[in-house]
Design a protein around this motif. Structure first.
Motif, PDB file in Angstrom:
ATOM      1  N   THR A 166       1.695   2.149   0.257  1.00  0.00           N
ATOM      2  CA  THR A 166       2.824   1.237   0.480  1.00  0.00           C
ATOM      3  C   THR A 166       4.141   2.003   0.480  1.00  0.00           C
ATOM      4  O   THR A 166       5.017   1.774   1.348  1.00  0.00           O
ATOM      5  N   LEU A 167       4.311   2.921  -0.475  1.00  0.00           N
ATOM      6  CA  LEU A 167       5.544   3.707  -0.526  1.00  0.00           C
ATOM      7  C   LEU A 167       5.648   4.650   0.668  1.00  0.00           C
ATOM      8  O   LEU A 167       6.737   4.841   1.248  1.00  0.00           O
TER       9      LEU A 167
ATOM     10  N   SER B 144       5.133  -5.942  -2.872  1.00  0.00           N
ATOM     11  CA  SER B 144       3.739  -5.642  -2.523  1.00  0.00           C
ATOM     12  C   SER B 144       3.060  -4.830  -3.633  1.00  0.00           C
ATOM     13  O   SER B 144       1.918  -5.102  -4.007  1.00  0.00           O
ATOM     14  N   ILE B 145       3.782  -3.839  -4.181  1.00  0.00           N
ATOM     15  CA  ILE B 145       3.210  -3.034  -5.264  1.00  0.00           C
ATOM     16  C   ILE B 145       2.955  -3.901  -6.498  1.00  0.00           C
ATOM     17  O   ILE B 145       1.932  -3.755  -7.184  1.00  0.00           O
TER      18      ILE B 145
ATOM     19  N   ILE C  24      -0.113  -5.825  -5.846  1.00  0.00           N
ATOM     20  CA  ILE C  24      -1.284  -4.960  -5.998  1.00  0.00           C
ATOM     21  C   ILE C  24      -1.597  -4.752  -7.487  1.00  0.00           C
ATOM     22  O   ILE C  24      -2.748  -4.838  -7.920  1.00  0.00           O
ATOM     23  N   GLY C  25      -0.560  -4.490  -8.283  1.00  0.00           N
ATOM     24  CA  GLY C  25      -0.764  -4.261  -9.710  1.00  0.00           C
ATOM     25  C   GLY C  25      -1.300  -5.493 -10.427  1.00  0.00           C
ATOM     26  O   GLY C  25      -2.232  -5.409 -11.243  1.00  0.00           O
TER      27      GLY C  25
ATOM     28  N   TYR D 277      -2.931  -5.444   1.002  1.00  0.00           N
ATOM     29  CA  TYR D 277      -3.732  -4.550   0.164  1.00  0.00           C
ATOM     30  C   TYR D 277      -4.432  -5.332  -0.966  1.00  0.00           C
ATOM     31  O   TYR D 277      -5.396  -4.836  -1.561  1.00  0.00           O
TER      32      TYR D 277
ATOM     33  N   ALA E 160       8.431  -3.707  -0.399  1.00  0.00           N
ATOM     34  CA  ALA E 160       7.468  -2.732  -0.919  1.00  0.00           C
ATOM     35  C   ALA E 160       7.239  -2.941  -2.413  1.00  0.00           C
ATOM     36  O   ALA E 160       6.096  -2.886  -2.899  1.00  0.00           O
TER      37      ALA E 160
ATOM     38  N   CYS F 103      -3.512   2.255  -2.880  1.00  0.00           N
ATOM     39  CA  CYS F 103      -2.819   1.214  -2.098  1.00  0.00           C
ATOM     40  C   CYS F 103      -1.322   1.224  -2.394  1.00  0.00           C
ATOM     41  O   CYS F 103      -0.487   1.077  -1.482  1.00  0.00           O
ATOM     42  N   ALA F 104      -0.959   1.385  -3.675  1.00  0.00           N
ATOM     43  CA  ALA F 104       0.464   1.446  -4.023  1.00  0.00           C
ATOM     44  C   ALA F 104       1.118   2.672  -3.389  1.00  0.00           C
ATOM     45  O   ALA F 104       2.256   2.597  -2.862  1.00  0.00           O
TER      46      ALA F 104
END
Length: 360
Positions: free
Chosen positions: A71-72, A95-96, A99-100, A44, A92, A67-68
């Motif tokens: 992901t969840l 990944s978050i 993304i952040g 993402y 996850a 996107c976050a």
């Protein structure tokens, strides 16, 4: 390649949004139907970067939040969780976090680019203001010299007319100098107009001794008023030069008046100005003007031709800058150096005009 794609997406935002949706859908499906230990959601980050290339800041934030969330959702929809659920949760969260962080850095970069654009805009505005001020000061400086000469000649004419008996011959000469200076001021204005239109200077074959003679005649009143003794040493059979008569005359006038001002604190009997004009090899004409003033300090020698730098309380700091530009535009060079026994020497060289072929 990436920059071309980004420009294309900016021009067609609808296509860009469709591309983002397709990428997010592909990553969501891959993340949902792959094993939990594979952190597909990290991709993402590419979506965030793609969004940054053509979306505004709010759009990037919305894409990052979506996107976050995806992901969840993928975490809970991925089959065969079981014992790998904890590992999937860690992936996850990583990944978050990615993304952040990517969204934060993208927004910081956008803010920096906006600040840089604003700074460039301010610099451009300042440059325009500076250029306008420099142009105005340049025009004022160039026009001021013939106006000052007109005032000097007018005062001289009045003195000769008030003389008992009136000295008509000298008064007429002063009036002729005033007429010449009015013409010179008009020529300066005409040249400034040509420069504004980017027109080429009026280059003709010139006998530099004639230009010097005209300048010295105009400066005669200033030389007498400041009790400056002038000696000229002009080599015979000087080659002609190709140049603009008004511009070259302006340079010589500026150098002579600067030299006169530099000798204000010199005792009256020691104020001497020596003008030399010689033919140099190969094909060069050299002009030099030596005064008996206080000379040039190390700081003056370093900054003498800098724009707006001056040692005069009421000076503009443009005379020598303009003069150097004129000489260099004629293919020559202007410089200054200390004189042998105090004072300063200002010199410039000009290429000699090619010899005219004899007409058959």
């Amino acid at each position: 390649m990436f920059h071309k794609l980004a420009r294309g997406l900016k021009q067609r935002p609808g296509a860009g949004i469709a591309l983002l949706i397709a990428l997010m859908a592909a990553i969501f499906l891959a993340d949902t139907f792959t094993r939990l230990e594979i952190a597909v959601a990290v991709f993402y980050v590419a979506v965030i970067l793609a969004a940054f290339s053509f979306l505004p800041r709010r759009g990037v934030i919305v894409v990052a939040v979506v996107c976050a969330a995806l992901t969840l959702i993928s975490l809970f929809l991925t089959p065969n969780g079981g014992a790998l659920r904890e590992l999937g949760l860690i992936n996850a969260l990583i990944s978050i976090a990615a993304i952040g962080v990517t969204a934060y850095l993208a927004l910081k970069r956008a803010a920096a680019e906006d600040a840089a654009f604003e700074a460039r805009t301010q610099l451009a505005r300042m440059a325009r203001i500076h250029s306008l001020g420099e142009l105005t000061a340049s025009i004022a400086h160039e026009i001021n010299q013939p106006l000052a000469a007109i005032a000097t000649s007018g005062s001289a004419c009045q003195r000769w007319l008030e003389h008992e008996p009136p000295n008509i011959e000298r008064a007429l000469r002063a009036l002729q100098r005033m007429t010449d200076d009015v013409t010179r001021a008009s020529e300066v204005v005409a040249r400034i107009r040509r420069d504004a239109r980017n027109a080429a200077p009026q280059r003709t074959r010139l006998a530099l001794p004639d230009v010097i003679g005209d300048v010295l005649e105009r400066a005669g009143g200033e030389l007498d008023r400041h009790e400056v003794v002038l000696s000229t040493r002009i080599q015979e059979h000087m080659p002609e030069v190709l140049g603009d008569r008004v511009q070259l005359g302006q340079v010589i006038v500026n150098l002579v008046l600067n030299a006169i001002e530099a000798m204000q604190d010199t005792p009256a009997g020691a104020r001497q100005l020596t003008l030399r004009l010689t033919a140099q090899e190969p094909g060069q004409v050299q002009f030099s003007l030596t005064d008996t003033g206080p000379g040039l300090s190390p700081q003056a020698r370093e900054r003498l031709f800098d724009t707006f730098w001056t040692t005069k309380p009421d000076g503009t700091g443009l005379g020598l800058t303009i003069s150097r530009g004129i000489i260099e535009s004629h293919g020559g060079r202007l410089w200054a150096e200390p004189a042998g026994r105090g004072g300063a020497v200002f010199c410039f060289t000009l290429p000699a005009a090619p010899e005219e072929e004899p007409s058959s």
